[in-house]
Design a protein around this motif. Sequence first.
Motif, PDB file in Angstrom:
ATOM      1  N   ASP A  72       0.636  -0.909  -0.084  1.00  0.00           N
ATOM      2  CA  ASP A  72      -0.107  -0.061   0.023  1.00  0.00           C
ATOM      3  C   ASP A  72       0.868   1.307   0.339  1.00  0.00           C
ATOM      4  O   ASP A  72       1.141   1.678   1.368  1.00  0.00           O
ATOM      5  CB  ASP A  72      -0.875   0.009   0.993  1.00  0.00           C
ATOM      6  CG  ASP A  72      -1.770   0.982   0.740  1.00  0.00           C
ATOM      7  OD1 ASP A  72      -1.549   2.650   0.498  1.00  0.00           O
ATOM      8  OD2 ASP A  72      -3.116   0.849   2.008  1.00  0.00           O
ATOM      9  N   ASN A  73       1.066   1.423  -1.619  1.00  0.00           N
ATOM     10  CA  ASN A  73       1.372   2.511  -1.227  1.00  0.00           C
ATOM     11  C   ASN A  73       1.561   4.017  -0.427  1.00  0.00           C
ATOM     12  O   ASN A  73       2.902   5.025  -0.156  1.00  0.00           O
ATOM     13  CB  ASN A  73       2.152   3.038  -2.414  1.00  0.00           C
ATOM     14  CG  ASN A  73       3.155   2.037  -4.005  1.00  0.00           C
ATOM     15  OD1 ASN A  73       4.099   1.415  -2.798  1.00  0.00           O
ATOM     16  ND2 ASN A  73       3.605   1.960  -4.710  1.00  0.00           N
ATOM     17  N   ALA A  74       0.160   4.363  -0.598  1.00  0.00           N
ATOM     18  CA  ALA A  74       0.236   5.637   0.016  1.00  0.00           C
ATOM     19  C   ALA A  74       0.778   5.209   1.846  1.00  0.00           C
ATOM     20  O   ALA A  74       0.516   6.575   2.371  1.00  0.00           O
ATOM     21  CB  ALA A  74      -1.672   5.912  -0.423  1.00  0.00           C
ATOM     22  N   LYS A  75       0.494   4.139   2.487  1.00  0.00           N
ATOM     23  CA  LYS A  75       1.168   4.174   3.654  1.00  0.00           C
ATOM     24  C   LYS A  75       1.706   3.050   3.581  1.00  0.00           C
ATOM     25  O   LYS A  75       2.318   3.663   4.431  1.00  0.00           O
ATOM     26  CB  LYS A  75      -0.337   2.883   4.338  1.00  0.00           C
ATOM     27  CG  LYS A  75      -1.857   3.436   4.128  1.00  0.00           C
ATOM     28  CD  LYS A  75      -2.361   2.073   5.373  1.00  0.00           C
ATOM     29  CE  LYS A  75      -3.903   2.308   4.795  1.00  0.00           C
ATOM     30  NZ  LYS A  75      -4.934   1.305   5.408  1.00  0.00           N
ATOM     31  N   ASN A  76       3.185   3.319   2.276  1.00  0.00           N
ATOM     32  CA  ASN A  76       4.331   3.250   3.078  1.00  0.00           C
ATOM     33  C   ASN A  76       4.023   1.914   3.745  1.00  0.00           C
ATOM     34  O   ASN A  76       5.030   2.159   4.192  1.00  0.00           O
ATOM     35  CB  ASN A  76       5.030   3.985   3.643  1.00  0.00           C
ATOM     36  CG  ASN A  76       5.360   5.371   2.019  1.00  0.00           C
ATOM     37  OD1 ASN A  76       5.640   5.437   1.105  1.00  0.00           O
ATOM     38  ND2 ASN A  76       5.066   6.984   2.776  1.00  0.00           N
ATOM     39  N   THR A  77       3.402   0.986   3.380  1.00  0.00           N
ATOM     40  CA  THR A  77       3.209   0.128   4.199  1.00  0.00           C
ATOM     41  C   THR A  77       3.404  -1.731   3.250  1.00  0.00           C
ATOM     42  O   THR A  77       2.990  -1.638   2.299  1.00  0.00           O
ATOM     43  CB  THR A  77       2.509  -0.503   5.016  1.00  0.00           C
ATOM     44  OG1 THR A  77       2.509   1.207   5.998  1.00  0.00           O
ATOM     45  CG2 THR A  77       2.055  -1.545   5.461  1.00  0.00           C
ATOM     46  N   VAL A  78       4.202  -2.346   3.545  1.00  0.00           N
ATOM     47  CA  VAL A  78       3.753  -3.717   2.805  1.00  0.00           C
ATOM     48  C   VAL A  78       3.894  -5.084   3.798  1.00  0.00           C
ATOM     49  O   VAL A  78       3.794  -5.005   4.379  1.00  0.00           O
ATOM     50  CB  VAL A  78       5.594  -3.606   2.387  1.00  0.00           C
ATOM     51  CG1 VAL A  78       5.644  -5.498   1.186  1.00  0.00           C
ATOM     52  CG2 VAL A  78       5.966  -3.247   1.009  1.00  0.00           C
ATOM     53  N   TYR A  79       2.939  -6.293   3.023  1.00  0.00           N
ATOM     54  CA  TYR A  79       2.255  -6.782   4.322  1.00  0.00           C
ATOM     55  C   TYR A  79       2.711  -8.580   3.404  1.00  0.00           C
ATOM     56  O   TYR A  79       2.937  -8.647   2.244  1.00  0.00           O
ATOM     57  CB  TYR A  79       1.119  -6.340   3.118  1.00  0.00           C
ATOM     58  CG  TYR A  79       0.389  -6.197   4.305  1.00  0.00           C
ATOM     59  CD1 TYR A  79      -0.254  -4.491   3.182  1.00  0.00           C
ATOM     60  CD2 TYR A  79       0.014  -5.386   5.841  1.00  0.00           C
ATOM     61  CE1 TYR A  79      -0.892  -3.686   3.227  1.00  0.00           C
ATOM     62  CE2 TYR A  79      -0.680  -4.056   5.831  1.00  0.00           C
ATOM     63  CZ  TYR A  79      -0.706  -2.773   4.912  1.00  0.00           C
ATOM     64  OH  TYR A  79      -0.964  -1.928   5.059  1.00  0.00           O
ATOM     65  N   LEU A  80       2.964  -9.016   4.337  1.00  0.00           N
ATOM     66  CA  LEU A  80       3.607 -10.516   4.221  1.00  0.00           C
ATOM     67  C   LEU A  80       2.081 -11.710   4.848  1.00  0.00           C
ATOM     68  O   LEU A  80       1.494 -11.587   5.691  1.00  0.00           O
ATOM     69  CB  LEU A  80       4.762 -11.512   4.907  1.00  0.00           C
ATOM     70  CG  LEU A  80       5.083 -12.457   4.680  1.00  0.00           C
ATOM     71  CD1 LEU A  80       5.677 -12.527   2.665  1.00  0.00           C
ATOM     72  CD2 LEU A  80       5.758 -12.307   5.024  1.00  0.00           C
ATOM     73  N   GLN A  81       1.157 -12.020   4.002  1.00  0.00           N
ATOM     74  CA  GLN A  81       0.114 -12.723   4.049  1.00  0.00           C
ATOM     75  C   GLN A  81       0.697 -14.173   4.248  1.00  0.00           C
ATOM     76  O   GLN A  81       1.412 -14.807   3.157  1.00  0.00           O
ATOM     77  CB  GLN A  81      -1.285 -12.799   3.205  1.00  0.00           C
ATOM     78  CG  GLN A  81      -2.067 -13.411   3.126  1.00  0.00           C
ATOM     79  CD  GLN A  81      -2.773 -13.664   4.429  1.00  0.00           C
ATOM     80  OE1 GLN A  81      -2.814 -12.113   4.924  1.00  0.00           O
ATOM     81  NE2 GLN A  81      -3.049 -14.111   5.215  1.00  0.00           N
ATOM     82  N   MET A  82       0.812 -14.639   5.522  1.00  0.00           N
ATOM     83  CA  MET A  82       1.248 -16.483   5.372  1.00  0.00           C
ATOM     84  C   MET A  82       0.081 -16.864   5.750  1.00  0.00           C
ATOM     85  O   MET A  82      -0.360 -16.929   6.834  1.00  0.00           O
ATOM     86  CB  MET A  82       2.039 -16.116   6.449  1.00  0.00           C
ATOM     87  CG  MET A  82       2.852 -15.740   6.289  1.00  0.00           C
ATOM     88  SD  MET A  82       4.712 -15.529   8.185  1.00  0.00           S
ATOM     89  CE  MET A  82       3.463 -15.140   9.229  1.00  0.00           C
ATOM     90  N   ASN A  83      -0.304 -18.350   4.818  1.00  0.00           N
ATOM     91  CA  ASN A  83      -1.640 -19.333   5.150  1.00  0.00           C
ATOM     92  C   ASN A  83      -0.787 -20.766   5.161  1.00  0.00           C
ATOM     93  O   ASN A  83       0.621 -20.647   4.710  1.00  0.00           O
ATOM     94  CB  ASN A  83      -2.087 -19.111   3.668  1.00  0.00           C
ATOM     95  CG  ASN A  83      -2.916 -17.755   3.429  1.00  0.00           C
ATOM     96  OD1 ASN A  83      -3.535 -16.661   4.525  1.00  0.00           O
ATOM     97  ND2 ASN A  83      -3.601 -17.434   2.325  1.00  0.00           N
TER      98      ASN A  83
END
Length: 121
Positions: A72-83
């Motif tokens: 989410d570039n607007a939030k300067n955040t990267v996510y790692l979804q781990m399933n």
Amino acid sequence: VQLQASGGGLVRAGDSLRLSCAASGRTVSINSLGWFRQAPGKAREFVGAITRSTGGTYYGDSVKGRFTISRDNAKNTVYLQMNTLKPEDTALYCCAARSRDGLHSRDYDYWGQGTQVTVSS
């Protein structure tokens, strides 16, 4: 560039968990963000990476099909979804940022402190 990972915890095998990595500072210089992990007594392992501009992703073999990276570039955040987490996914997960091109590179310029993920069997 400063990086802060969060979202770790204790889960059971088969569960899901989402980690976040918030970037601050000179974020415009970031070309890609990556996730790495390190279990006790083992070498650091590349998990995956995402380019900031296109959202293109690249994953390590051990997590392909189970983990997904998004940003989410607007939030300067990267996510790692781990399933479908496994006990062997237990590690300290860190995020890193790279200023140069090269999504497949393991050479990163900035590193954040990690967040612990523990998967019980």
